[in-house]
Design an enzyme around this catalytic site. Structure first.
Site, PDB file in Angstrom:
ATOM      1  N   GLU A  11      15.132  45.758  30.910  1.00  0.00           N
ATOM      2  CA  GLU A  11      14.121  45.773  29.861  1.00  0.00           C
ATOM      3  C   GLU A  11      14.733  45.503  28.488  1.00  0.00           C
ATOM      4  O   GLU A  11      14.154  44.781  27.668  1.00  0.00           O
ATOM      5  CB  GLU A  11      13.398  47.125  29.844  1.00  0.00           C
ATOM      6  N   ALA A  39      36.642  40.586  71.403  1.00  0.00           N
ATOM      7  CA  ALA A  39      38.105  40.471  71.462  1.00  0.00           C
ATOM      8  C   ALA A  39      38.508  40.238  72.913  1.00  0.00           C
ATOM      9  O   ALA A  39      37.742  40.538  73.839  1.00  0.00           O
ATOM     10  CB  ALA A  39      38.780  41.729  70.934  1.00  0.00           C
ATOM     11  N   ARG A  88      38.006  38.065  48.559  1.00  0.00           N
ATOM     12  CA  ARG A  88      39.037  37.079  48.204  1.00  0.00           C
ATOM     13  C   ARG A  88      38.459  35.871  47.470  1.00  0.00           C
ATOM     14  O   ARG A  88      39.212  35.059  46.934  1.00  0.00           O
ATOM     15  CB  ARG A  88      39.771  36.625  49.469  1.00  0.00           C
TER      16      ARG A  88
END
Length: 366
Positions: free
Chosen positions: A57, A167, A212
């Protein structure tokens, strides 16, 4: 005013667009946008950039100058009514002489919560609330979660193959998804106050959990790295201990505390839940530290525990176009789910191509 017209919707949509510009820098404050309109013309715009700087504002009023008098202020959140790091915005709108305020939603923060609207109305300003409220609620879901539930909004990120593997059985997981997906994760990191992971991920991958992308660092700050490490197995050589930003380790026993603190980490002893750090207590502590949003980058064990304890608010799954076969680890370890009826239904919010991968965003249904 019981109904809003098309012009009102357009101006509030613009205010929400402006508020989004604070997505990397405003937290732990909410993202807020403001548009001032006089006789159909936009005379001032503003958004909240970061804590300690003027609120939306104030920026809009400064842009408008004297022509703010008699204007309508479209603001995405109730103007504040208290002196915090900055003066109250409700009083600034009163002093500027605006004629009306249209707000998307009330601010649930106890020092505001209707008081800003009351100040405006007592000064003769027309106040109307609820325009595009759902969009405003979604925009500040983390802030609202912290204020209303006493814990941050938790997003669980998974990178998986098409057959649901995260994985190989030997732990190899870099890289399942492509560079575009990894760049996309940087933006999620920049929007959150903390990244949460477990010691297993640290020992397996030695992750940085940092932003990064230099372009993001122009406005974002490094998120707090939060590691759950019951027995304090964190290596003193861990990369994250030497990188920009702070690392907070939650444990149940602090035998190795001194060495880790000397290496730059903060160590917090918390409740023990069956030999593990109590997850609900961790989230409560992060809320106490004014963390609005937590981004989880963890292995199947921690991911599964969060799901089993109903602590996940959103899933972001990056799915790569390949299969990894049977000698692998799956997304979640959930030993308590043994029947088909234990499954959790999801509402798919979005599907999007990110480079060669797909990003699926989902919420868990109640």
């Amino acid at each position: 005013m019981s109904d809003f017209n098309a012009t009102d919707y357009a101006h509030m949509a613009r205010a929400l667009e402006l508020a989004e510009r604070g997505c990397y820098g405003a937290h732990p404050n909410p993202m807020v946008g403001c548009v001032l309109v006089l006789d159909g013309d936009v005379v001032g715009e503003g958004w909240h950039e970061r804590p300690g700087r003027p609120h939306a504002e104030i920026n809009a009023l400064q842009a408008a100058g004297e022509v703010a008098k008699g204007a309508t202020a479209y603001v995405t959140l109730e103007p504040c009514a208290h002196h915090g790091k900055t003066p109250p915005c409700a009083q600034a709108l009163i002093d500027a002489g605006v004629s009306s305020v249209i707000a998307a939603m009330e601010d649930p923060y106890r020092e505001v919560s209707g008081q800003g609207f009351a100040m405006l109305r007592e000064s003769g300003i027309d106040v109307h609330v609820g325009l595009l409220e759902e969009r405003a609620l979604e925009l500040n879901r983390g802030y609202l979660s912290r204020i209303r539930r006493g814990r941050p909004f938790l997003t669980l990120k998974i990178a998986a193959s098409l057959d649901g593997c995260v994985a190989m059985a030997n732990g190899q997981s870099q890289w399942i998804t492509g560079p575009a997906a990894r760049s996309d994760v940087q933006r999620y990191r920049a929007r959150c106050g903390a990244i949460l992971s477990g010691i297993g991920t640290v020992l397996a991958d030695d992750p940085s959990f940092t932003i990064r992308d230099e372009a993001l660092l122009d406005t974002a700050k490094q998120p707090l790295r939060v590691i759950l490490d019951s027995d304090l197995r964190m290596p003193l050589s861990a990369s994250m201990l030497e990188l920009p930003g702070n690392t907070l380790i939650f444990c149940t026993g602090d035998e190795n505390r001194a060495a880790l603190e000397k290496a730059g980490a903060e160590v917090a002893v918390t409740a023990d839940a069956d030999g593990q750090v109590d997850l609900a207590t961790v989230l409560e502590e992060l809320a106490r530290r004014e963390i609005n949003d937590v981004f989880v980058e963890a292995g199947p064990g921690l991911a599964g525990s969060l799901l089993q304890q109903n602590l996940v608010d959103e899933l972001v799954i990056y799915q790569a176009p390949h299969i990894m076969g049977s000698e692998t680890a799956t997304m979640f370890t959930t030993p308590n789910w043994t029947q088909l009826s234990d499954r959790r239904e999801l509402e798919i919010i979005e599907r999007r191509e990110i480079g060669d991968d797909h990003r699926i965003t989902a919420r868990l249904k109640d």
